[in-house]
Every structure is written in C-alpha cells, then in structure tokens.
Enzyme design. Structure first.
Site, PDB file in Angstrom:
ATOM      1  CD  GLU A 437      56.490 -30.961  17.204  1.00 32.10           C
ATOM      2  OE1 GLU A 437      55.711 -31.746  17.768  1.00 32.10           O
ATOM      3  OE2 GLU A 437      56.212 -30.385  16.150  1.00 32.10           O
TER       4      GLU A 437
HETATM    5  C1  LIG Z   1      58.611 -41.169  21.245  1.00 38.20           C
HETATM    6  C2  LIG Z   1      57.934 -40.512  20.106  1.00 38.20           C
HETATM    7  C3  LIG Z   1      56.913 -39.609  20.329  1.00 38.20           C
HETATM    8  C4  LIG Z   1      56.239 -39.020  19.258  1.00 38.20           C
HETATM    9  N1  LIG Z   1      55.171 -38.198  19.501  1.00 38.20           N
HETATM   10  C5  LIG Z   1      54.389 -37.820  18.444  1.00 38.20           C
HETATM   11  C6  LIG Z   1      53.148 -37.147  18.665  1.00 38.20           C
HETATM   12  O1  LIG Z   1      52.751 -36.878  19.808  1.00 38.20           O
HETATM   13  N2  LIG Z   1      52.381 -36.840  17.578  1.00 38.20           N
HETATM   14  C7  LIG Z   1      52.773 -37.130  16.310  1.00 38.20           C
HETATM   15  O2  LIG Z   1      52.039 -36.817  15.388  1.00 38.20           O
HETATM   16  N3  LIG Z   1      53.952 -37.749  16.072  1.00 38.20           N
HETATM   17  C8  LIG Z   1      54.765 -38.096  17.116  1.00 38.20           C
HETATM   18  N4  LIG Z   1      55.944 -38.763  16.879  1.00 38.20           N
HETATM   19  C9  LIG Z   1      56.358 -39.013  15.514  1.00 38.20           C
HETATM   20  C10 LIG Z   1      57.560 -38.180  15.114  1.00 38.20           C
HETATM   21  O3  LIG Z   1      57.214 -36.844  14.981  1.00 38.20           O
HETATM   22  C11 LIG Z   1      58.133 -38.812  13.837  1.00 38.20           C
HETATM   23  O4  LIG Z   1      58.780 -40.002  14.231  1.00 38.20           O
HETATM   24  C12 LIG Z   1      59.090 -37.898  13.104  1.00 38.20           C
HETATM   25  O5  LIG Z   1      58.415 -36.795  12.580  1.00 38.20           O
HETATM   26  C13 LIG Z   1      59.826 -38.614  11.979  1.00 38.20           C
HETATM   27  O6  LIG Z   1      58.967 -39.352  11.187  1.00 38.20           O
HETATM   28  P1  LIG Z   1      59.323 -40.894  10.878  1.00 38.20           P
HETATM   29  O7  LIG Z   1      59.575 -41.558  12.173  1.00 38.20           O
HETATM   30  O8  LIG Z   1      58.291 -41.445  10.005  1.00 38.20           O
HETATM   31  O9  LIG Z   1      60.709 -40.833  10.136  1.00 38.20           O
HETATM   32  P2  LIG Z   1      60.899 -40.628   8.553  1.00 38.20           P
HETATM   33  O10 LIG Z   1      60.090 -39.477   8.078  1.00 38.20           O
HETATM   34  O11 LIG Z   1      60.730 -41.926   7.880  1.00 38.20           O
HETATM   35  O12 LIG Z   1      62.433 -40.193   8.509  1.00 38.20           O
HETATM   36  C14 LIG Z   1      63.518 -41.131   8.534  1.00 38.20           C
HETATM   37  C15 LIG Z   1      64.797 -40.363   8.246  1.00 38.20           C
HETATM   38  O13 LIG Z   1      64.720 -39.789   6.939  1.00 38.20           O
HETATM   39  C16 LIG Z   1      64.911 -38.384   7.007  1.00 38.20           C
HETATM   40  N5  LIG Z   1      64.032 -37.730   6.030  1.00 38.20           N
HETATM   41  C17 LIG Z   1      62.736 -37.996   5.780  1.00 38.20           C
HETATM   42  N6  LIG Z   1      62.265 -37.170   4.846  1.00 38.20           N
HETATM   43  C18 LIG Z   1      63.257 -36.351   4.503  1.00 38.20           C
HETATM   44  C19 LIG Z   1      63.379 -35.275   3.583  1.00 38.20           C
HETATM   45  N7  LIG Z   1      62.351 -34.847   2.850  1.00 38.20           N
HETATM   46  N8  LIG Z   1      64.571 -34.641   3.493  1.00 38.20           N
HETATM   47  C20 LIG Z   1      65.614 -35.054   4.242  1.00 38.20           C
HETATM   48  N9  LIG Z   1      65.563 -36.057   5.117  1.00 38.20           N
HETATM   49  C21 LIG Z   1      64.395 -36.707   5.252  1.00 38.20           C
HETATM   50  C22 LIG Z   1      64.572 -37.998   8.420  1.00 38.20           C
HETATM   51  O14 LIG Z   1      65.215 -36.793   8.829  1.00 38.20           O
HETATM   52  C23 LIG Z   1      65.055 -39.208   9.210  1.00 38.20           C
HETATM   53  O15 LIG Z   1      66.411 -39.107   9.475  1.00 38.20           O
HETATM   54  C24 LIG Z   1      56.657 -39.317  17.944  1.00 38.20           C
HETATM   55  C25 LIG Z   1      57.708 -40.205  17.722  1.00 38.20           C
HETATM   56  C26 LIG Z   1      58.322 -40.818  18.773  1.00 38.20           C
HETATM   57  C27 LIG Z   1      59.416 -41.818  18.480  1.00 38.20           C
END
Ligand SMILES: Cc1cc2nc3c(=O)[nH]c(=O)nc-3n(C[C@H](O)[C@H](O)[C@H](O)COP(=O)(O)OP(=O)(O)OC[C@H]3O[C@@H](n4cnc5c(N)ncnc54)[C@H](O)[C@@H]3O)c2cc1C
Length: 593
Positions: A437
């Site tokens: 989220e």
């Molecule tokens: C169990 C689970 C359930 C989920 N449920 C859903 C769902 O129902 N629907 C859905 O759409 N998604 C869902 N997600 C996805 C979730 O919302 C994403 O994992 C989350 O938004 C982070 O994206 P990412 O994993 O690609 O991490 P990334 O975006 O790759 O981030 C990796 C790290 O980099 C940091 N980072 C990235 N960009 C920036 C920036 N611009 N500035 C500073 N820091 C940054 C982040 O804070 C994090 O620490 C779920 C994920 C999990 C694990």
C-alpha cells in the site's frame, strides 16, 4: 482458546473522546443513531472477532494457501469465517444504505475492522479491499456500473481487489504497461499484475478487480493511466453471473507471513482480452485509484495497530505464566511480569498501541466529517486533516507494529522465537505492513512533499496550534502537568522540523528525500503523545464510578509514553535536520562488493 479479548473499553473510549462520536452523530446522515446502540454493535463485532475469527489465525498460518491449475484454495476454516462474516452483515456496517449498506459512521466501521484484523490479519485483507473497492466505485463509477456491482461489494457477496503492481512498476506506477484496447463501449485488458492480494479464491461468487492499465495510444507516464473494473465472471443485465472473463491467477507467492492471504500473479488477456469497463475519466486512473488507496492506507495503518494488540495480549498472558528469577520483597521465584525490564517492554507495547489507536481513530472520524459535514467549509477542513493524517496512520502505525510485535517475541524469550507460542507469527505477519500500500518511504515522501510542503505547512501548523491549545489547558490539572509539558516539548520539535523542511526544501531539494522518514516518525511520535494526552485528560474529567480505574491507567500509560517514547522526537528531529550530504556521502559504488 481464541487468544483475543477485544479491548472494547479503549475502543469505546477512543470513539467517545478521541473521535468525538457525539459530533459525528449530530450530522444529518446519522440522525436517530445513539451511542449506546453503536456500542452494542461493537460488542457483537468483538464477540465475532474473538469467537469465530481469532481461532483461525494460527491454523490459517499453518495451512496456508495453494493453487491447482488456475484455482486458488484457502483453508476451509477461513472460508467458513468469510461465509459467516458476510451472512451476519459485517461487511456492510458503514456502507451506503442506497446500496444495501447499514449506513453507520465510518468510525464504527473502523472499530469493527480493527477487531476483525486483530482476529486474523491475513483474512482481514479480503473484507478490507472489498470495502475499499466499493468506496472507489461509489465515488467514480457510472450509474450503470454502480447499479450492477456496488450493492454486491457493499454487502460482501462479491469480493473486490486492487491491481496496480507489475514487475517493472512497484512504487513507480508511471511505468505501468497493462494495456486496454477499446471494444465498443468497453475495453479488452491484457497484461500481468503481480502481488495481488486475494486476487483469486472461491469464497465469493464473483471477484471484481479494479485494474490500472493504459489505453492504446495514451501518453507515457501517469497521465496515460486509466482505471477499469474487470469482473472475474461476466454479469448480465439482470445481475446474473455468466461466463468466465479472460483473467486468472497463474501462481501464488511464498511469503514470510500472512500465509492465509493468497498473493497472486494475475494474467489478463491470455485469449481475447479481459473485458473491462472504464471507471472515472480516461487518463485519470491514478487519481481515481487514489480514492481506493487512501482508504486502504488507513486500513493498513489500522492493521499495524491490530496485530500489535494481538501480540500484546499474548505477551501479557505469558508474562504472568512464566516464572523466572526473584524480585525484591517477594518470596520464591516470580512470574516475569514482576521484573521491571519486562514491565518496561509491556508498557512500551501498551502505551504505543493506545497512541496508535488514538491517532488512527482521529483519522477515522475525519472520514465521517469529510463525507457528511453540513457545510462545504467543514467538509473541506476534514478532508485536509484526513489527507495530512493518512500517511502518518499508514507509515507510523506500521513502523510501530514492527517494534511492538518484536517486543512481543522478546517478552517470550526463546519461546518467542520458536513458532509454538504464536508470537513469531505476529512478527512475521506485521512485516508486510510497512511495504504494501505504498512503502513507508513513499508515505514519508507523501507527508513531506505533498502534505507539508504542498500547502506550505498550513495544515500541519494548524494541527500543532490546536494541540498546543489543548495541551495548555491540561496544565490546570496537576495530575497532567508533566504530561502537558512533555507534549508541548514534542509539539515544539515538530514545529521546528516543519520550519526546517520549509526553509531547506527550496534551496536544497535533496533535503526532502533524506529527511522525510524522520519527519514521518517525528510527526507520528508527537501526535501519538498529544492524542494520548487528550485521552488522559478526558479520562480524568470523566473519572467517576466505573471509569476511575480506566482513567488512572490511561494517565499511567500516557505518562510512560511521555517518559520513554516521546523523547525519541529529539532524535528524529536531529536526524532530519542533519546535512543530507551525510546520507549521500558515499557514492552508489561504495555499496558494491
Ligand atoms: C504480500 C503483498 C501483497 C501485495 N498486495 C498488492 C495488491 O493487492 N495490489 C497491488 O497492486 N500491489 C500489491 N502489492 C505490491 C506492493 O504494493 C509493492 O510491493 C510496493 O508498492 C512496493 O513496490 P516494489 O515491491 O516494486 O518495491 P520498489 O518500488 O522496487 O521499492 C524498493 C525499495 O525502494 C524504495 N523506493 C522506490 N522508489 C522510491 C522513491 N521514488 N523514493 C524513495 N524510495 C523509493 C522503496 O521504499 C523500497 O524500500 C503487494 C505486495 C506484497 C508483498
């Protein structure tokens, strides 16, 4: 044994004194409702969470979910819980009566959700996302879509999901690639979404997916994104379910926690394209989805509180059972609850849980005022306050849940680290909360960038002023003087942090990124103290008869928070004001092998 005793005394107290339920019930939308009736609803919700939901928490974790072909299986115990949840009407508590909802205040829905989430965090995501989907559809859907789908979502007969994430588009939603091709007055959707919570299951007759995709020819970036409603099964004009749409779960993630929640990879358009309907305006999909996301952010913050409460209840019971060592003035070996260091941990858990509840219920009340206040000005004021508090509820409460569930393990000693007690499950389950989220890094950026700098600090300064006035009034009561002084100090630090950000952001843009997480923690820590102080004051002035003990305990937990947690505000302030060059001192290459 269910392992959960709903803390209705604190929940009802927060609803009365923090959320100000009397003011909420004075709004036209809630004409004729009485606090006592609402407390009765919460009593019943508490029984349901304790007796029906909570006993499934461990079994759901142990059994987990599985996929065979494109069919997702969840444990029978969870399916049974969901059937009862929907049949008993819990999904529709604060839904709009025009669409078969009960129309109770969101504040009450929030309290019901807290208890459901504490009962079983993994399960609770299903009703949470369904209700968030209903809110988005009500706000942005066409009349036709609302007539067909909304009541089914409001009642929970059908489930809702939220599909944003793709392999290359996590925090950066501008990178979304899912495609939508026009097909008459509807669209054909194709693409892959990952990590989709409760993306598929057989607990509901139908699943209504809310999907972000890019219409053919739309520009790159966020301006090209639109939101679509994509049903798992097509629905005809009479509301009857028909053939399966071209969307399916292709695999499930193996996760650290929330094992009873299926996290799906979803494939759209393996054949002709999944049929989808535009929700809101073309190209405004992200803004439309934000209605759903903002509610989900409040819900995830509440999950932080909920799982912390469960961890606390387990730890306090263990602290009475486990006998180790001696304490001065007592014969024989003592239960560990008598050791001061264990009490420190229990108080850290309890005081921060109460602070989280106070902050989260303050935000929940703003939802009611933002929707139902009589005049535009009052609605806008509530919206503005809610917008400021949302990243704090999501970010701070979920960070706190890491600390509180970890303390829950520590109180159990070695028994916390092994799985038998259940303490480890709470810690594992909580770990997702700062990630999904919108990661807490993104929440922090939202707070610093959009919510503080975006309005030149007006809303946060207004809030600090209000809290300072409330705090000054507390000094009149000698039991609260020390609390008032601590909170005032915290408010000074928060104000200093806001001033620093406003001064530095324009001259040194790197300052925002390096400072934002500490600003988030500073804000949460100080607001937690201020709202707890408000609760303590309400308790003292209400301290007659049966409330006297509750009030004494509230003052004690507030005093502990002021002594042990609020001083962290100094650290957060100092870190946020540190030269951002210190954070960036090493080049990216320094993090290579
Ligand atoms: C169990 C689970 C359930 C989920 N449920 C859903 C769902 O129902 N629907 C859905 O759409 N998604 C869902 N997600 C996805 C979730 O919302 C994403 O994992 C989350 O938004 C982070 O994206 P990412 O994993 O690609 O991490 P990334 O975006 O790759 O981030 C990796 C790290 O980099 C940091 N980072 C990235 N960009 C920036 C920036 N611009 N500035 C500073 N820091 C940054 C982040 O804070 C994090 O620490 C779920 C994920 C999990 C694990």
């Amino acid at each position: 044994m269910s392992g959960y005793n709903p803390p209705l005394d604190d929940i009802n107290f927060c609803i009365r004194h923090i959320a100000d339920i009397d003011s909420i019930l004075s709004l036209d939308a809630f004409d004729g409702m009485e606090v006592a009736d609402l407390e009765q609803v919460l009593e019943e919700a508490g029984k349901f969470a304790r007796d029906v939901i909570a006993p499934t928490n461990v079994i759901g974790d142990q059994k987990g979910v599985s996929i065979e072909g494109n069919t997702v299986h969840v444990p029978d115990e969870i399916a049974d819980v969901h059937a009862q949840y929907v049949a008993n009407g819990w999904q529709s508590v604060s839904g709009n009566p025009e669409y078969d909802g009960m129309g109770l205040p969101s504040t009450i829905g929030n309290a019901v959700s807290e208890m459901i989430q504490t009962g079983n965090l993994a399960y609770s995501l299903l009703p949470m996302l369904t209700s968030d989907a209903a809110i988005a559809l009500e706000a942005h859907g066409s009349e036709e879509l609302k007539q067909k789908y909304l009541a089914k979502l409001v009642t929970g007969e059908w489930a809702g999901t939220m599909l944003l994430t793709e392999p290359q588009a996590g925090s950066d939603l501008a990178a979304i690639k899912a495609r939508a091709v026009r097909d008459g007055d509807r669209f054909r959707i194709s693409g892959t979404k990952i990590y989709i919570t409760w993306g598929d299951h057989e607990l509901s007759e139908n699943i209504i997916h809310f999907v972000l995709a890019r219409i053919e020819g739309a520009p790159d970036g966020v301006r090209g994104i639109s939101m679509f409603l994509v049903p798992k099964f097509m629905v005809d004009d009479n509301g009857e379910i028909g053939e399966r749409n071209d969307v399916r779960a292709t695999s499930l993630e193996h996760k650290l926690g929330i094992h009873a929640s299926p996290t799906c990879v979803m494939s759209f358009g393996d054949n002709d394209g999944a049929i989808g309907y535009l929700v809101g305006e073309e190209g405004k999909g992200l803004a439309t989805m934000f209605t759903m996301m903002n509610h989900a952010r409040l819900g995830v913050g509440l999950q932080g509180l909920a799982v912390s409460e469960r961890a606390f209840q387990l730890a306090r019971a263990y602290a009475h059972d486990r006998v180790q060592g001696r304490v001065p003035g007592q014969d024989g070996r003592a239960p560990i609850v008598h050791h001061a260091d264990v009490r420190r941990m229990l108080m850290l858990m309890r005081s921060q849980i109460e602070a989280m509840r106070a902050v989260a219920y303050t935000a929940a009340a703003q939802v009611d005022f933002a929707h139902h206040a009589a005049d535009d000005g009052a609605r806008a004021a509530a919206e503005s306050r809610l917008s400021l508090l949302t990243p704090v509820v999501k970010g701070w409460c979920t960070e706190k849940s890491e600390e509180v569930t970890s303390l829950g393990i520590q109180i159990h000693g070695g028994m916390g680290y092994v799985e038998e007690t259940g303490a480890a499950q709470h810690y594992r389950d909580a770990r997702i909360l700062p990630i999904y989220e919108g990661t807490n890094g993104i929440q922090a950026a939202d707070l610093a960038g959009r919510k503080v700098l975006g309005d030149e600090g007006r809303e946060i300064r207004k809030l600090v002023d209000e809290l300072r006035k409330a705090c000054t009034a507390l000094r009149d009561d000698e039991t609260l003087t020390a609390i008032a002084d601590s909170v005032n100090g915290g408010l000074d630090q928060l104000e200093q942090g806001v001033d620093w950000l406003l001064e530095n952001a324009t001259t040194n843009p790197a300052a925002i990124g390096a400072a934002s997480f500490n600003l988030l923690m500073l804000t949460g820590t100080v607001l937690g103290g201020a709202y707890l102080a408000k609760a303590a004051a309400a308790g003292v002035s209400d301290a007659s008869g049966t409330d006297a003990n509750f009030a004494r305990e509230k003052v004690a937990t507030t005093a502990f928070y002021c002594a042990h947690v609020l001083p962290r505000a100094h650290g957060y302030l100092a870190a946020m004001m540190a030269d951002p060059a210190i954070t960036m001192a090493l080049p990216a290459e320094a993090f290579l092998d």
